[in-house]
Design an enzyme around this catalytic site. Structure first.
Site, PDB file in Angstrom:
ATOM      1  N   CYS A 135     -27.410 -66.130 -27.869  1.00 39.18           N
ATOM      2  CA  CYS A 135     -28.127 -67.447 -27.434  1.00 39.18           C
ATOM      3  C   CYS A 135     -27.201 -68.635 -27.686  1.00 39.18           C
ATOM      4  O   CYS A 135     -25.992 -68.466 -27.339  1.00 39.18           O
ATOM      5  CB  CYS A 135     -29.427 -67.421 -28.132  1.00 39.18           C
ATOM      6  N   ASP A 204     -34.528 -70.354 -34.833  1.00 34.53           N
ATOM      7  CA  ASP A 204     -35.690 -71.168 -34.506  1.00 34.53           C
ATOM      8  C   ASP A 204     -36.369 -71.320 -35.672  1.00 34.53           C
ATOM      9  O   ASP A 204     -36.857 -72.657 -35.822  1.00 34.53           O
ATOM     10  CB  ASP A 204     -36.246 -70.623 -33.411  1.00 34.53           C
TER      11      ASP A 204
END
Length: 324
Positions: A135, A204
């Site tokens: 990511c 996250d």
């Protein structure tokens, strides 16, 4: 008469929903900026009116992405300080200043945290290391860039990160710094783990027990790294730790539109008894993670609870500042 919310708040909220603004840190800084703009541009005639506007703006922003805890933590940072000022009888301009100053402070601290994580994490990167990442994480990139800037000879394997290809962003950014990059499909992670020395990824959200919620595919990479006895390092600012998990709340995993996986026109031709599921995140258990790198230092996953108590213990004593 409803609260007057400035256009920029709606625009930022929509960009977060559509992932035009993406990445936990960027989302957090954007919502802090949105509250700052609301305070700056508000035509409120009283502190009560401004406080009503701020609460409504916070609610709009809060509803955009359910998984990334950086968003509500940024709102809490600004709104908690604003609420203290408002409850203490602050006049209109004092309340406005408090919001603007708190938002600027959060944004500054967030950017400094990334630099500090880079400095701390780079100490664990050795000359000659091949690093795998997944990511797009500014904190993880900071670790790799800092190590490279220190003169360490490193190479980075970047996974594509389907279905939205965030790996392309990471690969291009690392390459722009001069770092050699190998770009591979997600399913090649296990194949190339045997040539990998370290795995460095972002987060996250981080729960009270040290589990990491990050982009879908993170847990598979961590699992195969454990199988190959490769160190897994998670780079994350402390505002990504999830306070509600201390009270047993589970983190909601966002399900995104199937058309991110299969183009809409093609999907229309598929048999109706095929469902396309598109979770944006997965959960990596703490036993697959060796260390978490924060701006306060390197901790083992089981010490996440200590960070949460220190940073967000106060948040558990109150309702959300925008709810009352």
């Amino acid at each position: 008469m409803g609260a007057m919310i400035v256009r920029e708040v709606y625009e930022i909220a929509e960009k977060i929903k559509s992932m035009e603004i993406r990445g936990a840190g960027k989302i957090a800084r954007s919502v802090a900026q949105a509250l700052m703009i609301q305070a700056e541009k508000s035509t409120a005639k009283s502190p009560e009116e401004l406080w009503t506007e701020l609460k409504e703006a916070a609610k709009i922003l809060y509803k955009t992405r359910p998984t990334a805890v950086s968003l509500p933590n940024a709102l809490r940072y600004v709104m908690h300080r604003a609420k203290i000022a408002y409850s203490s009888g602050a006049d209109l301009e004092t309340l406005r200043f408090t919001v603007i100053n708190s938002a600027k402070e959060f944004i500054h601290n967030s950017e400094k945290a990334i630099e500090r994580i880079g400095e701390i994490g780079a100490k664990r990167i050795e000359d000659g290391d091949v690093i795998m990442t997944h990511c797009h994480s500014k904190a993880a990139i900071s670790v790799m860039k800092t190590a490279f800037d220190q003169g360490k000879d490193i190479k980075v394997i970047v996974t594509e990160t389907r279905p939205r290809w965030q790996g392309k962003i990471t690969a291009k950014e690392l390459a722009s710094y001069g770092i050699p990059v190998i770009y591979v499909v997600d399913s090649a992670a296990r194949h190339y783990m045997k040539m990998t020395d370290k795995v460095v990824m972002g987060a996250d959200s981080i729960t009270a027990n040290g589990a990491v919620i990050n982009k879908i595919g993170t847990s598979l990479i961590a699992l195969t790294a454990k199988e190959h006895r490769v160190w897994v390092m998670i780079a994350a600012e402390t505002y990504k730790f999830h306070p509600e998990t201390m009270l047993g709340q589970l983190v909601e995993i966002e399900m995104r539109d199937p058309t991110e996986v299969i183009p809409e026109e093609e999907l229309k031709t598929w048999p109706k008894n095929i469902e396309v599921w598109n979770p944006a995140f997965d959960v990596t258990p703490p036993e697959y993670i060796d260390v978490i790198i924060t701006e306060k230092g390197i901790i083992p996953p089981y010490a996440a609870i200590d960070i949460l108590k220190e940073e967000f213990g106060w948040a558990l004593k109150y309702r959300e500042p925008w709810e009352d």
